[in-house]
Design an enzyme around this catalytic site. Structure first.
Site, PDB file in Angstrom:
ATOM      1  N   VAL A 395      -5.180 -32.211  67.331  1.00 21.10           N
ATOM      2  CA  VAL A 395      -6.384 -32.705  67.221  1.00 21.10           C
ATOM      3  C   VAL A 395      -7.200 -33.015  67.772  1.00 21.10           C
ATOM      4  O   VAL A 395      -8.827 -32.711  67.246  1.00 21.10           O
ATOM      5  CB  VAL A 395      -6.089 -33.732  66.729  1.00 21.10           C
ATOM      6  CG1 VAL A 395      -4.339 -33.413  65.294  1.00 21.10           C
ATOM      7  CG2 VAL A 395      -6.108 -35.025  67.205  1.00 21.10           C
ATOM      8  N   ASP A 396      -7.261 -32.564  69.372  1.00 25.03           N
ATOM      9  CA  ASP A 396      -8.146 -32.641  70.199  1.00 25.03           C
ATOM     10  C   ASP A 396      -8.959 -31.668  70.301  1.00 25.03           C
ATOM     11  O   ASP A 396     -10.312 -32.126  70.479  1.00 25.03           O
ATOM     12  CB  ASP A 396      -7.739 -33.518  71.995  1.00 25.03           C
ATOM     13  CG  ASP A 396      -8.540 -34.226  72.201  1.00 25.03           C
ATOM     14  OD1 ASP A 396      -9.451 -34.690  71.766  1.00 25.03           O
ATOM     15  OD2 ASP A 396      -8.285 -34.793  73.632  1.00 25.03           O
ATOM     16  N   ASP A 397      -8.291 -30.571  70.497  1.00 18.18           N
ATOM     17  CA  ASP A 397      -8.790 -29.107  70.699  1.00 18.18           C
ATOM     18  C   ASP A 397      -9.771 -29.050  69.781  1.00 18.18           C
ATOM     19  O   ASP A 397     -11.187 -28.672  69.628  1.00 18.18           O
ATOM     20  CB  ASP A 397      -7.837 -27.977  70.937  1.00 18.18           C
ATOM     21  CG  ASP A 397      -7.586 -27.964  72.474  1.00 18.18           C
ATOM     22  OD1 ASP A 397      -8.690 -27.412  73.386  1.00 18.18           O
ATOM     23  OD2 ASP A 397      -6.417 -28.554  72.861  1.00 18.18           O
ATOM     24  N   ARG A 468     -11.916 -38.874  69.501  1.00 20.05           N
ATOM     25  CA  ARG A 468     -12.891 -37.624  69.374  1.00 20.05           C
ATOM     26  C   ARG A 468     -12.655 -37.370  67.528  1.00 20.05           C
ATOM     27  O   ARG A 468     -13.124 -36.515  67.094  1.00 20.05           O
ATOM     28  CB  ARG A 468     -12.073 -36.724  70.407  1.00 20.05           C
ATOM     29  CG  ARG A 468     -12.350 -35.534  71.147  1.00 20.05           C
ATOM     30  CD  ARG A 468     -12.919 -34.964  71.605  1.00 20.05           C
ATOM     31  NE  ARG A 468     -11.736 -35.850  73.017  1.00 20.05           N
ATOM     32  CZ  ARG A 468     -11.779 -37.043  73.381  1.00 20.05           C
ATOM     33  NH1 ARG A 468     -12.580 -37.895  74.156  1.00 20.05           N
ATOM     34  NH2 ARG A 468     -10.926 -36.687  74.567  1.00 20.05           N
TER      35      ARG A 468
END
Length: 656
Positions: A395-397, A468
């Site tokens: 999920v961060d990318d 994020r």
């Protein structure tokens, strides 16, 4: 030029000098774009990965003499001149596991053990108790080479592969990196192969107590009473393995291979990280699979793809980071070109068009990954960290890549954004936060088993990743997403540290966490005078160094003071400045001092220098050095300050 910390720092900022700094940084970053539109920077870890690569070559008798001599040069350079062992991050304390592996690897390459640096390394290892105090992954290497018996490793029966999701010790309750590592390792541990070791190199000189006389190899750390319970079980259960029915044993092997082989992932490798790939190489050899079998051959190519080979040195990366590097580079360039006074607007548009095209092509849209075990009806839509890792997007990318596409504001990005948004919403954990790869991956008792001495068997929600996700959803602005955002904000408030910071699970450390959350709060409408915001602002200002910059050591993961280091670093100074600007503090002297520091420390080539590690894989065990961080984060901070100063605003208009 370094400012004297005992003098009052001049915070006068010449707009001409700022302009020159931003343009120079822009050029330095833009030139690194690859022909197909993406960016990729080296991702350095500690010496254990390159040392293990040498040991793997000798395990399989696939020795590249020239390569291993270059890796040996790297290992020698990384040896500490203070304690003469090897740390797990730049300038760190002696680490027994890294030191044993580096020493063993150097000896494998033909290093004279009576050379002064080897004598000192050996003395340091012996002074710290020897290999019996090394971690699980080191002891597995020792067992492969016969330096210790397989009793030195935790009991991990291959039948674990048969456990259903509802049972605590199922692989489906482990993090993705643990799951992909454990599957091939279970077969290796069951077959107990012996390394070929063509040079017959051994390290008896490192053992104060002969391995066959060591009474226990499990030394913790024990994080709860369960650690002691599991240690007892580890010993007690081993004799009963011979009673496992053969049909069940064969079924477990099949389950392991049925898990591994659909996920081999071509030239990007199982899990697209080094440990699963290396254990897969040993597994295939132990199973009698020929090296020219497509599975084994492609896996070996994937391993070689992690190598960074230079004129005199070489090392092996744990993984590569093209999606992350591309998205972050794109954000920095777009920030520099933002507004009526933005620089290189036409050129930036072309650069970002190419980056966006590359990102859209790498979005995972058709593979239902392991994440679906907790949400089987969720449609895929994320991005992975690496070139290819379709089973394991994070999920961060996804949030950072999607924010770049949203900022580009083109119709061709709409479907990608819709899929990313829905996937991230579906990945929210029950406590309101987000883990990186999985939902509710938080059964903490698993970190008490002997195999989990690294304490990172899980992927629970963390503040930085959650921030994020909130930033993206707030930026996209769908009213129906507000309850999701509010649950995330509630989670972040609960996670705030007493000093006002937030823990940085994937970047070093509390400065990284503070920046991440302040950006999310700003994007989601949390007022700049909110008590949580004020507390975090006070934290950032309190740890600013006298020279105007910020720095934080990886020691903070081991209990040292938050936000503290012996020097200021470009990436961490940029994070602090970005966080303060996101909280409405553009005119604060602390921001100006940070901007001055960044301007003064830029090199003639438009880049910044940063040797210390700036990120983490597993706290207390495995740390990372993103070589791109020193470039795109300072540019992002300087360009944002430039725009805000020119427009006279104190409000950051973008979520990242």
């Amino acid at each position: 030029m370094k400012t004297d910390g005992n003098t009052t720092l001049d915070t006068t900022i010449s707009m001409e000098e700022l302009e020159r700094t931003v343009k120079s940084a822009y050029e330095a970053l833009a030139k690194d774009q690859q022909d197909d539109g993406h960016w990729i920077y080296e991702l350095e870890a500690d010496v254990t990965i390159p040392a293990q690569f040498i040991l793997l070559e000798h395990t399989l008798d696939k020795i590249d003499e020239e390569l291993e001599q270059k890796i040996a040069n790297y290992l020698r350079r990384c040896q500490s001149r203070e304690h003469w062992g090897w740390p797990v991050y730049y300038g760190g304390e002696f680490n027994i596991s890294a030191s044993v592996q580096a020493y063993f690897a150097l000896k494998m390459t033909g290093e004279d053990i009576n050379a002064p640096h080897m004598v000192r390394a050996r003395e340091a290892i012996l002074a710290h108790g020897g290999p019996e105090y090394a971690n699980v992954f080191t002891r597995i290497q020792l067992s492969l080479f016969g330096e210790a018996s397989w009793l030195a490793t935790p009991f991990m029966p291959v039948e674990i592969m048969l456990l259903p999701r509802w049972m605590y010790f199922s692989i489906w309750n482990m993090s993705y990196w643990s799951r992909t590592t454990v599957a091939p390792l279970l077969i290796v541990a069951d077959l107990k192969p012996k390394a070929i070791n063509p040079r017959n190199v051994h390290i008896p000189e490192l053992f104060p107590t002969p391995p066959d006389k060591v009474k226990t190899w499990i030394h913790g750390p024990f994080r709860s009473k369960w650690g002691h319970v599991f240690k007892f079980i580890d010993t007690a259960i081993r004799p009963f393995t011979r009673f496992v029915p053969s049909f069940l044993h064969k079924k477990a092997y099949k389950a392991a291979l049925d898990f591994i082989e659909p996920r081999l992932n071509g030239v990007d490798g199982l899990g697209a990280i080094y440990p699963p790939m290396s254990y897969s190489a040993v597994m295939y050899r132990a199973l009698g699979i020929p090296d020219d079998d497509p599975r084994a051959a492609t896996n070996w190519e994937a391993l070689k793809g992690l190598l960074v080979i230079k004129e005199r040195e070489a090392y092996c990366q744990a993984c590569v980071s093209p999606v992350w590097d591309t998205a972050l580079s794109g954000h920095a360039l777009m920030e520099a070109s933002f507004g009526p006074d933005g620089i290189n607007a036409d050129r930036t548009e072309k650069l970002i068009d190419r980056a966006a095209h590359w990102l859209r092509a790498h979005q995972v849209l058709n593979v239902v990954g392991d994440w679906a075990i907790n949400n089987p009806n969720l449609q895929p839509g994320g991005w992975a960290f690496q070139y290819g890792n379709d089973y394991y997007p994070d999920v961060d990318d996804t949030a950072v890549a999607a924010m770049l596409l949203h900022r580009q504001n083109l119709p061709e990005n709409e479907e990608a954004l819709d899929r990313a948004r829905k996937w991230i919403i579906g990945m929210q954990s029950s406590n309101g936060g987000w883990g990186a790869f999985d939902i509710d991956n938080d059964k903490q008792i698993l970190n008490d088993i002997p195999f989990a001495d690294h304490g990172a068997l899980l992927d629970p929600p963390t503040a930085d990743v959650s921030a994020r996700c909130i930033s993206l959803l707030a930026e996209l602005g769908h009213p129906e997403d507000r309850p999701v955002i509010e649950r995330g904000i509630k989670y972040l408030r609960k996670e705030q540290e007493e000093d006002g910071s937030w823990f940085g699970r994937w970047g070093t450390n509390y400065i990284y966490g503070a920046w991440s959350v302040l950006c999310a709060f700003n994007a989601s409408g949390v007022p700049h005078d909110d008590p949580s915001v004020l507390k975090c602002v006070n934290f950032l200002k309190s740890v600013q160094r006298e020279d105007g910059g910020w720095g934080e050591s990886c020691e903070t993961y081991e209990g040292s003071a938050h936000g503290v280091y012996t020097e200021s670093l470009p990436s961490q100074t940029a994070w602090a400045v970005l966080g303060l600007m996101a909280s409405g503090r553009r005119t604060d002297p602390a921001v100006k001092r940070g901007i001055v520091w960044l301007i003064q420390h830029q090199q003639d080539n438009g880049e910044w220098a940063e040797e210390p590690f700036n990120a983490v894989g597993f706290p207390r065990m495995f740390y990372l050095h993103y070589l791109g961080y020193k470039q795109f984060f300072p540019l992002l901070a300087l360009a944002r300050y430039r725009h805000m100063e020119k427009s006279g605003t104190n409000n950051v208009s973008f979520a990242f």
